[in-house]
Each structure stands twice: as structure tokens, then as C-alpha cells.
Design an enzyme around this catalytic site. Structure first.
Site, PDB file in Angstrom:
ATOM      1  CE  LYS A 283      -4.119   1.781   2.247  1.00 12.06           C
ATOM      2  NZ  LYS A 283      -5.329   1.438   3.136  1.00 12.06           N
ATOM      3  CD  GLU A 369     -19.774  -3.180   8.437  1.00 11.32           C
ATOM      4  OE1 GLU A 369     -18.811  -2.283   7.622  1.00 11.32           O
ATOM      5  OE2 GLU A 369     -19.621  -4.326   7.879  1.00 11.32           O
ATOM      6  NE  ARG A 397     -21.754  -3.643   3.905  1.00 11.26           N
ATOM      7  CZ  ARG A 397     -20.567  -3.902   3.475  1.00 11.26           C
ATOM      8  NH1 ARG A 397     -19.674  -4.767   4.113  1.00 11.26           N
ATOM      9  NH2 ARG A 397     -20.667  -3.935   2.212  1.00 11.26           N
TER      10      ARG A 397
END
Length: 621
Positions: A283, A369, A397
């Protein structure tokens, strides 16, 4: 603004069709130019940064080898798709990304034929690509489907539900895990790359499948062979789990090594059935500061790439996330039973300091979630006092768990709903437009909406002291600048506060819209009420106002349908009170990305628009 820098190869590419005309030997230069352009452009305008830098080579390889847009590539999470936008005809518009009328920060089907699926939230790619693979089979087309899943998106249960289904029906599809977790990096190297080529090669595949057919006729020998293969393969690749789902696991390979990527993907294209390619990426690749601190450079404002992001010496006014962060630390000092839970949003939700001070009471459950709500319910059952810090849009969610596991059992779980209302540049997938609507109908749920910073602190305290579930919803950014009391005190449950007295017209405001209500109310001599509580709502105050005013207007930063204003309507209807009432809030459409101020203007949540709404209703009476 657009970059004036010359990119010799990249500037010749208007679409992947142009990319596919190039030789394989030129692809590393294309990748280098894409990365340079990304750094040059996004450092100038801001946006998601580190994730896209890590996905450059993979993006180049996929568009080079697959016949996009006919072949389907689904990006997940969407903020790694900036290189994809660059190569699919949107390079000249990248400087408009996340701005009003500009490019969407995520893949968006309305924006480009190459954006096959809208992916503002995470972990949906495998399900979507599987659906496309099934459609291709039913429609008898040769279209191929690829899901690129990364940046922690594999931590969500829905990804594994999709893997389970895809393996069960032996779907022809490819799942690519774009893994930028540094802990796996030692697995990357010549041996792993060579092994990946072998696993994806025709010889290995044919021998493997032929052996299965032969040995399956001899169950005991077949079982021994199967276990031996799993054991040997599991020693050198972390793929046993995915093999159990029915996928042919390949990798891990270096996601920045284009020749290996190209060779491996070419081999995979010859295979049928569900394939799983594990690539390791860095990343922030290509910009050292982002490589060293990918969290800091995940999403950026404009900065000078020569010096990096500089921290402002000036002390900023605390935003609502800061208010929450200070409160939870103060509350934890008073109550040893408090625990903090977040689904992978530590920085955004303001939990960094809490983690440092109370690491044993801090739980980041990753992008899960549903689990965040469920584990909170389990904690509450056994005496802990959980605080779930979650963005309003992400709580959607976990809605089933809020209903069945928290509200049905009346458990004392406090939901701190950040980013309620319009969020700005991330757009409609991240707007918290619906929480008042979907929470208000739940039994046992207390709902509060602070109008300023101090109310936010005191509402958090009030909700935490309650014996059942409670939700406090607050917006992104700063409030009106009200000083916050160090002392914490409980607010009267279900009681609003009259801000100003007027005649004929009353404005009932819920949360962030109080400043608009006060400004308009002052101009027209209206009574203005800060309602504070959405549930239980202040029925006594509503009925009292209805008796002494001709018009009642409600205002909120939530969808009008089923929102706080609807609660006022219900009170009036239940008590057979006839009064002219009108509800104002977010309209029944998606508010597109831009600055938060731009979005508020688009939604009509401004003093001018609200005043016009009131005047129009009064004039029509």
C-alpha cells in the site's frame, strides 16, 4: 487543474483497447507512468491515495489481458480503483474526483461502462462477480468475471458467504485477493512466484484433475491422496482454506512483478471453475512516505509531494468525532465496565486515544459490522457496557443484529453514530441519510440528535447510563462552536428545549439543523424548539405547541420519509390534533458527492431554501 507533465506512453492510452496494442515489454513503463500521474494528480486535489498506488501493476495486467468492458472486473474496496479510472478514459478528469459534478471516488455504473458494479462499501465484489458469472452461463456468453478484493475487505462475512456459494456451484470466475498486509510479505519471492506459475499451469491442472477422476473410484486411496495434497500444499502456501471452499488457490505472488502477474493470469485464463489468486502488494507503493504510513496517506487533502503531509501547528476546533473520543476516554476512567468496539474505523471514529489508554477494553473487529453489534450484545448480556462507534451508513449492515440481538433483548448497548447526514466527497454510499428512519421503528431504542458539541457529550453520557439500547447520531465535521463542559450530566429523557418564542409558526428542529431553524425563525418571528430526542419524542411539548400555533414545520438532516418529522405527525394524529404541519429534510433522491456544503445546498438544507419552503406553505394556506 490538469497535469502539464508529459507521460509518453500513458498519454497515448484513451482506453484499454489502446493498452492492449502495446507489447508486454512496455507494460512496466505504463505502470510507472500511471503511478507518477496518480501521485502528481491526487497530491494536487486530494482523494484516496495509498490504496491506488498499491494496485497499479494489477490494474495494468487485468486490462491488458481481459477484454474489458465485456469481461467484468469488480473492484473492492472501490478506493483502490483510481488506476482503473486512469486507464479507462478518465485520466483527463481525475483532477475532479470527489468534487461536485466531478468523478465519483468509487466505481460507478453510471459513470463508465468499465465500472461494472458500484462498490462504495466493501466486501461485495465476490458476490457481484459470481452473479455476473452465473448470468454469463445462463446467457451462454464467454464473458469472464473477476473480483479484486483488498484493503481488509476479506474480513467481512459476506465475502466468505460468496466464496462458499461460488465453490459449491463451481462457477467460472476469478477472485484476486489484493493483499497489502505486511505480515505476509516474507512469503513473496522467487520460490512463491515459481510455485504460483506451476499451480496455474496446464500440466499441474491436467494431472491434478486426472488424478482426481482416477482416485475417486477408490475412496480410501482418494481420501489419502486428497489429504496428502492439502498437507503438502498447506506447507508452502496459505491456501488450504480457499481450497476447502472449492477454489483452486494460486499464490501468493508479488503484485508489483508484472511479468509474473501476466504469466500467471494467462495460465488462469485457460482454467475452468473457481480460481483464487493471492497477490501481495505494498500500500502506497512508489511514494515512500505512503509506504511508511499508509494509514496517514489512505485519504489525503492536497499536499506537496516533495515534503509530504504536514501537520498544522494551529489548534483546530474539535469536530464531533473528537468530542466522542474525549467522552469515551473520560467515561472509561469513571466506569471499568465500559468497552469500545469499532468495525475497522478507529481513526475516523475518534478511538485512537482510547486504544492507547485502554487497550484491553478496545476491540477492532475488522470490516464486520454485523459482528460488531452481535459481540456488543454478548458483552452486554454478561454485565459489560459496550459502546459501538460506527458510521451511520455502516450500521445499515448490522441492522438485523440491532433488531434481534440488541432491541429484542433490551440490552444496554450504546451506538455512537458518526457521519450521520451528508458526508461530502465520498458521496451517496457514505451518506448517513436513513438512521432516524430505520432506528425509530425499533422497540426499546432511545434516539438522540445533538445540536451542538456540548449536547453531543451529554447525550453520550445520558445514553450510556440508560438500561436499554441508545443511539446518538452526529454529523461529520465541526459544530457551531459551543464550549464543551468537562462535567457530564444526564439530560431529561424525551424532553426538548424551547429556544425562542414566537407566534403562529413553530419550527421543531432535530439535531444539526438547529442553526438553520434559529436563523429562519428569527426572520419570521417563529417559535424554535431544539427537540433533542427523536425517541422517546416530547409529546407533551408537541401538543402544547399545536394548541398555540397555526403552523408546525419540522426540519432534520435525515430522509423526510419515516424520519423525525414523521414522529411529530404521528403524535398529532394519535391525539386527533388538527394543525397545519409540514416536514423538511433530505429529499427522496441520492445526493451526489461534493463538499459537505455543496451537498447541503443540493439537498436544500440551507436557510434560504428552508425559508422559501415555509413561505410557500404559508402562502398556499
Amino acid at each position: 487543474m490538469t497535469s502539464e507533465k508529459i507521460y509518453p506512453l500513458l498519454d497515448t492510452i484513451a482506453s484499454p483497447f489502446d493498452l492492449r496494442k502495446l507489447s508486454e515489454e512496455s507494460l512496466p513503463q505504463i505502470a510507472e507512468e500511471v503511478r507518477e500521474f496518480l501521485i502528481d494528480c491526487i497530491s494536487g486535489v486530494g482523494g484516496h491515495f495509498a490504496s491506488g498506488l498499491g494496485s497499479v501493476e494489477l490494474t495494468v495486467a487485468l486490462h491488458y489481458l481481459y477484454n474489458t468492458p465485456d469481461d467484468r472486473i469488480v473492484w473492492d474496496v472501490g478506493h483502490q480503483a483510481y488506476p482503473h479510472k486512469i486507464l479507462t478514459g478518465r485520466k483527463g478528469k481525475l483532477h475532479t474526483i470527489r468534487q461536485s459534478e466531478g468523478l465519483s471516488p468509487f466505481p460507478k455504473r453510471e459513470e463508465s461502462d468499465y465500472d461494472t458494479f458500484g462498490v462504495g462499501h466493501s466486501s461485495t465484489s465476490i458476490s457481484a462477480a459470481l452473479g455476473m458469472a452465473i448470468a454469463a452461463k445462463i446467457n451462454k456468453t464467454r464473458r469472464r468475471s473477476v473480483a479484486v478484493i483488498g484493503d481488509g475487505a476479506m474480513t467481512a462475512g459476506v465475502a466468505f458467504e460468496a466464496l462458499n456459494h461460488a465453490g459449491d456451484i463451481e462457477a467460472d470466475m476469478l477472485v484476486i485477493l489484493n493483499d497489502n498486509d505486511m505480515s505476509i510479505s516474507p512469503n513473496v519471492g522467487a520460490l512463491s512466484n515459481r510455485f504460483a506459475k506451476i499451480l496455474s499451469g496446464k500440466l499441474y491442472s491436467s494431472v491434478r484433475e486426472g488424478s482426481k477422476k482416477m482416485l475417486s473410484q477408490m475412496p480410501s486411496i482418494w481420501e489419502l491422496a486428497r489429504r496428502t495434497e492439502e498437507h503438502v500444499k498447506g506447507l508452502i502456501v496459505p491456501g488450504t482454506l480457499f481450497e476447502e471452499f472449492g477454489f483452486n488457490y494460486i499464490g501468493p505472488i508479488d503484485g508489483h512483478d508484472l511479468p509474473t502477474l501476466i504469466a500467471t493470469l494467462k495460465n488462469i485464463q485457460k482454467l475452468s471453475g473457481p480460481q483464487f489468486l493471492h497477490v501481495i502488494t505494498k500500500k502506497g507503493k512508489g511514494y515512500p512516505r505512503a509506504e511508511e504510513d499508509p494509514v496517514k496517506y489512505h485519504g489525503v487533502s492536497a499536499f506537496d509531494p516533495a515534503v509530504g503531509i504536514l501537520r498544522s501547528a494551529a489548534k483546530k476546533r474539535p469536530n464531533y468525532s473528537d468530542i466522542f473520543g474525549d467522552w469515551i476516554c473520560d467515561m472509561a476512567a469513571k466506569d471499568d465496565l465500559l468497552v469500545g468496539i469499532t468495525p475497522a474505523m478507529r481513526e475516523g471514529s475518534g478511538l485512537v486515544e482510547f486504544q492507547k489508554l485502554y487497550p484491553e477494553r478496545y476491540f477492532d473487529v475488522a470490516i464486520a459490522e454485523q459482528h460488531s453489534v452481535n459481540v456488543a450484545a454478548g458483552m452486554a448480556c454478561d454485565g459489560l457496557k459496550p459502546v459501538v462507534a460506527i458510521y451511520s451508513t455502516f450500521l445499515q449492515r448490522g441492522y438485523d443484529q440491532v433488531i434481534h440481538d440488541v432491541c429484542n433483548q433490551n440490552l444496554p448497548v450504546l451506538f455512537a453514530l458518526d457521519r450521520a447526514g451528508l458526508v461530502g466527497a465520498d458521496g451517496p454510499t457514505h451518506n448517513g441519510s436513513y438512521d432516524l428512519t430505520f432506528l425509530r421503528c425499533l422497540p426499546n431504542m432511545m434516539i438522540m440528535a445533538p445540536a451542538d458539541e456540548n449536547e453531543c457529550r451529554q447525550m453520550l453520557y445520558t445514553g450510556f447510563l440508560g438500561e436499554g439500547p441508545a443511539a446518538i447520531r452526529y454529523p461529520r465535521g465541526t459544530g457551531p462552536g459551543v464550549n464543551v463542559d468537562d462535567e457530564m450530566y444526564e439530560l431529561p429523557i424525551g424532553k426538548g428545549a424551547v429556544v425562542s418564542d414566537g407566534q403562529e409558526v413553530a419550527i421543531l428542529s432535530f439535531g444539526t439543523t438547529l442553526e438553520i431553524a434559529k436563523a429562519v425563525g428569527d426572520d419570521i418571528g417563529a417559535t424554535v424548539v431544539n427537540m433533542r430526542f427523536v425517541k422517546p419524542i416530547d409529546e407533551e411539548l408537541i401538543l402544547e405547541i399545536a394548541k398555540s400555533h397555526r403552523f408546525i414545520f419540522t426540519i432534520e438532516e435525515n430522509m423526510v420519509a419515516g424520519g423525525a418529522g414523521s414522529a411529530v405527525n404521528e403524535v398529532l394524529a394519535e391525539n386527533n390534533v388538527i394543525v397545519r404541519v409540514a416536514n423538511y429534510g433530505l429529499p427522496d433522491r441520492l445526493i451526489q458527492h461534493g463538499s459537505r456544503d455543496d451537498m447541503l445546498v443540493d439537498a436544500g438544507l440551507t436557510e434560504t431554501a428552508f425559508a422559501s419552503f415555509i413561505q410557500g406553505r404559508i402562502a398556499a394556506d
